[in-house]
Design a protein around this motif. Sequence first.
Motif, PDB file in Angstrom:
ATOM      1  N   ASN A  28     -15.537  42.210  16.072  1.00  0.00           N
ATOM      2  CA  ASN A  28     -16.405  42.990  16.961  1.00  0.00           C
ATOM      3  C   ASN A  28     -15.814  44.371  17.243  1.00  0.00           C
ATOM      4  O   ASN A  28     -14.651  44.629  16.977  1.00  0.00           O
ATOM      5  N   ARG A  29     -16.641  45.231  17.796  1.00  0.00           N
ATOM      6  CA  ARG A  29     -16.240  46.625  18.013  1.00  0.00           C
ATOM      7  C   ARG A  29     -15.150  46.777  19.061  1.00  0.00           C
ATOM      8  O   ARG A  29     -14.345  47.691  19.002  1.00  0.00           O
ATOM      9  N   ARG A  30     -15.092  45.898  20.023  1.00  0.00           N
ATOM     10  CA  ARG A  30     -14.025  45.971  21.031  1.00  0.00           C
ATOM     11  C   ARG A  30     -12.662  45.721  20.386  1.00  0.00           C
ATOM     12  O   ARG A  30     -11.671  46.349  20.747  1.00  0.00           O
ATOM     13  N   LEU A  31     -12.622  44.811  19.427  1.00  0.00           N
ATOM     14  CA  LEU A  31     -11.362  44.554  18.717  1.00  0.00           C
ATOM     15  C   LEU A  31     -10.955  45.740  17.852  1.00  0.00           C
ATOM     16  O   LEU A  31      -9.769  46.000  17.671  1.00  0.00           O
ATOM     17  N   VAL A  32     -11.937  46.467  17.311  1.00  0.00           N
ATOM     18  CA  VAL A  32     -11.636  47.707  16.581  1.00  0.00           C
ATOM     19  C   VAL A  32     -10.912  48.665  17.510  1.00  0.00           C
ATOM     20  O   VAL A  32      -9.857  49.209  17.180  1.00  0.00           O
ATOM     21  N   LEU A  33     -11.486  48.868  18.678  1.00  0.00           N
ATOM     22  CA  LEU A  33     -10.898  49.809  19.631  1.00  0.00           C
ATOM     23  C   LEU A  33      -9.528  49.345  20.114  1.00  0.00           C
ATOM     24  O   LEU A  33      -8.603  50.148  20.222  1.00  0.00           O
ATOM     25  N   LEU A  34      -9.375  48.067  20.364  1.00  0.00           N
ATOM     26  CA  LEU A  34      -8.069  47.550  20.792  1.00  0.00           C
ATOM     27  C   LEU A  34      -7.015  47.744  19.717  1.00  0.00           C
ATOM     28  O   LEU A  34      -5.885  48.144  20.009  1.00  0.00           O
ATOM     29  N   TRP A  35      -7.359  47.458  18.464  1.00  0.00           N
ATOM     30  CA  TRP A  35      -6.392  47.631  17.373  1.00  0.00           C
ATOM     31  C   TRP A  35      -6.032  49.104  17.210  1.00  0.00           C
ATOM     32  O   TRP A  35      -4.852  49.440  17.086  1.00  0.00           O
ATOM     33  N   LEU A  36      -7.028  49.982  17.213  1.00  0.00           N
ATOM     34  CA  LEU A  36      -6.754  51.410  17.076  1.00  0.00           C
ATOM     35  C   LEU A  36      -5.904  51.923  18.244  1.00  0.00           C
ATOM     36  O   LEU A  36      -4.978  52.714  18.048  1.00  0.00           O
ATOM     37  N   ARG A  37      -6.200  51.457  19.424  1.00  0.00           N
ATOM     38  CA  ARG A  37      -5.427  51.884  20.594  1.00  0.00           C
ATOM     39  C   ARG A  37      -3.978  51.427  20.469  1.00  0.00           C
ATOM     40  O   ARG A  37      -3.054  52.198  20.718  1.00  0.00           O
ATOM     41  N   ARG A  38      -3.752  50.198  20.063  1.00  0.00           N
ATOM     42  CA  ARG A  38      -2.385  49.691  19.888  1.00  0.00           C
ATOM     43  C   ARG A  38      -1.636  50.511  18.842  1.00  0.00           C
ATOM     44  O   ARG A  38      -0.495  50.903  19.046  1.00  0.00           O
ATOM     45  N   GLN A  39      -2.287  50.764  17.722  1.00  0.00           N
ATOM     46  CA  GLN A  39      -1.629  51.525  16.661  1.00  0.00           C
ATOM     47  C   GLN A  39      -1.331  52.952  17.110  1.00  0.00           C
ATOM     48  O   GLN A  39      -0.281  53.515  16.802  1.00  0.00           O
ATOM     49  N   THR A  40      -2.260  53.528  17.843  1.00  0.00           N
ATOM     50  CA  THR A  40      -2.100  54.888  18.334  1.00  0.00           C
ATOM     51  C   THR A  40      -0.892  54.995  19.270  1.00  0.00           C
ATOM     52  O   THR A  40      -0.073  55.897  19.141  1.00  0.00           O
ATOM     53  N   LEU A  41      -0.781  54.060  20.189  1.00  0.00           N
ATOM     54  CA  LEU A  41       0.357  54.075  21.116  1.00  0.00           C
ATOM     55  C   LEU A  41       1.670  53.823  20.383  1.00  0.00           C
ATOM     56  O   LEU A  41       2.687  54.437  20.697  1.00  0.00           O
ATOM     57  N   ARG A  42       1.664  52.923  19.414  1.00  0.00           N
ATOM     58  CA  ARG A  42       2.879  52.666  18.623  1.00  0.00           C
ATOM     59  C   ARG A  42       3.315  53.935  17.897  1.00  0.00           C
ATOM     60  O   ARG A  42       4.485  54.282  17.894  1.00  0.00           O
ATOM     61  N   LEU A  43       2.358  54.624  17.266  1.00  0.00           N
ATOM     62  CA  LEU A  43       2.689  55.844  16.529  1.00  0.00           C
ATOM     63  C   LEU A  43       3.184  56.939  17.470  1.00  0.00           C
ATOM     64  O   LEU A  43       4.152  57.633  17.167  1.00  0.00           O
ATOM     65  N   ALA A  44       2.531  57.094  18.593  1.00  0.00           N
ATOM     66  CA  ALA A  44       2.927  58.133  19.549  1.00  0.00           C
ATOM     67  C   ALA A  44       4.290  57.825  20.165  1.00  0.00           C
ATOM     68  O   ALA A  44       5.134  58.706  20.280  1.00  0.00           O
ATOM     69  N   ASP A  45       4.506  56.587  20.549  1.00  0.00           N
ATOM     70  CA  ASP A  45       5.756  56.210  21.200  1.00  0.00           C
ATOM     71  C   ASP A  45       6.910  56.112  20.214  1.00  0.00           C
ATOM     72  O   ASP A  45       8.043  56.407  20.557  1.00  0.00           O
ATOM     73  N   GLY A  46       6.620  55.680  18.980  1.00  0.00           N
ATOM     74  CA  GLY A  46       7.664  55.547  17.975  1.00  0.00           C
ATOM     75  C   GLY A  46       8.098  56.889  17.433  1.00  0.00           C
ATOM     76  O   GLY A  46       9.254  57.072  17.071  1.00  0.00           O
ATOM     77  N   HIS A  47       7.172  57.815  17.357  1.00  0.00           N
ATOM     78  CA  HIS A  47       7.436  59.189  16.911  1.00  0.00           C
ATOM     79  C   HIS A  47       8.315  59.215  15.664  1.00  0.00           C
ATOM     80  O   HIS A  47       9.263  59.975  15.554  1.00  0.00           O
ATOM     81  N   TRP A  76      -5.509  60.203  23.807  1.00  0.00           N
ATOM     82  CA  TRP A  76      -6.699  59.484  23.352  1.00  0.00           C
ATOM     83  C   TRP A  76      -6.625  58.010  23.743  1.00  0.00           C
ATOM     84  O   TRP A  76      -7.599  57.426  24.195  1.00  0.00           O
ATOM     85  N   ALA A  77      -5.451  57.418  23.584  1.00  0.00           N
ATOM     86  CA  ALA A  77      -5.295  55.977  23.826  1.00  0.00           C
ATOM     87  C   ALA A  77      -5.258  55.608  25.303  1.00  0.00           C
ATOM     88  O   ALA A  77      -5.607  54.480  25.660  1.00  0.00           O
ATOM     89  N   THR A  78      -4.838  56.517  26.164  1.00  0.00           N
ATOM     90  CA  THR A  78      -4.657  56.158  27.578  1.00  0.00           C
ATOM     91  C   THR A  78      -5.739  56.706  28.502  1.00  0.00           C
ATOM     92  O   THR A  78      -5.800  56.306  29.662  1.00  0.00           O
ATOM     93  N   ASP A  79      -6.576  57.596  28.009  1.00  0.00           N
ATOM     94  CA  ASP A  79      -7.634  58.166  28.842  1.00  0.00           C
ATOM     95  C   ASP A  79      -8.883  57.281  28.780  1.00  0.00           C
ATOM     96  O   ASP A  79      -9.470  57.095  27.711  1.00  0.00           O
ATOM     97  N   HIS A  80      -9.269  56.732  29.925  1.00  0.00           N
ATOM     98  CA  HIS A  80     -10.409  55.809  29.967  1.00  0.00           C
ATOM     99  C   HIS A  80     -11.710  56.461  29.507  1.00  0.00           C
ATOM    100  O   HIS A  80     -12.530  55.824  28.849  1.00  0.00           O
ATOM    101  N   HIS A  81     -11.898  57.732  29.815  1.00  0.00           N
ATOM    102  CA  HIS A  81     -13.116  58.429  29.385  1.00  0.00           C
ATOM    103  C   HIS A  81     -13.151  58.550  27.859  1.00  0.00           C
ATOM    104  O   HIS A  81     -14.200  58.384  27.237  1.00  0.00           O
ATOM    105  N   ARG A  82     -12.009  58.842  27.254  1.00  0.00           N
ATOM    106  CA  ARG A  82     -11.936  58.936  25.781  1.00  0.00           C
ATOM    107  C   ARG A  82     -12.224  57.582  25.150  1.00  0.00           C
ATOM    108  O   ARG A  82     -12.874  57.504  24.112  1.00  0.00           O
TER     109      ARG A  82
END
Length: 122
Positions: A28-47, A76-82
Motif C-alpha cells: 500500500n501507499r503508506r508503506l511506500v512513504l514509510l520505506w522512503l522516509r526510513r531510507q531518507t533519514l538513514r541517508l541524511a543521518d549516515g552522510h 522532507w522526512a521530518t516535516d509533516h506537511h511535506r
Amino acid sequence: MMRAGYAAEVTLAAGQRFASLGRVSVRNRRLVLLWLRRQTLRLADGHGSGVRDESPGDVRSVLFHGSDAPEGLRFWATDHHRQDDAIRPLEAGFPLQFTVLDPAVGLSLTLAGWHTSPAHRP
C-alpha cells in the motif's frame, strides 16, 4: 482476487551515470512513504558513513560532499506537511518523486514511489 501494489526506489545520478541504491515492492501507499522516509533519514543521518542500523531492505549509503542534500532529505522526512503532500499523488494514482542535489559534485538523489499493476492472487 485482484490486489494493487506499490513500489519505491532511491536512485543516484552523477552526470551520465545512474544507479539504483535500492528498491522495494509493498502492498500500500503508506508503506511506500514509510520505506522512503526510513531510507531518507538513514541517508541524511549516515552522510556516507557506515550506518549501523542497516536492514536487508535498506538502500546503499551515499557520501555527500555538502550539507544541502542531507539537510534537504532530513527536512522532507521530518516535516509533516511535506509528508502529507508526498502521499497525495499516490492517493490520486500518480507517481511520487522528490529529488535533492549535491551541487558540490553534481549528484542528484531521487526518491520515487508509484502504483504498480494489479497482481492476480489465487
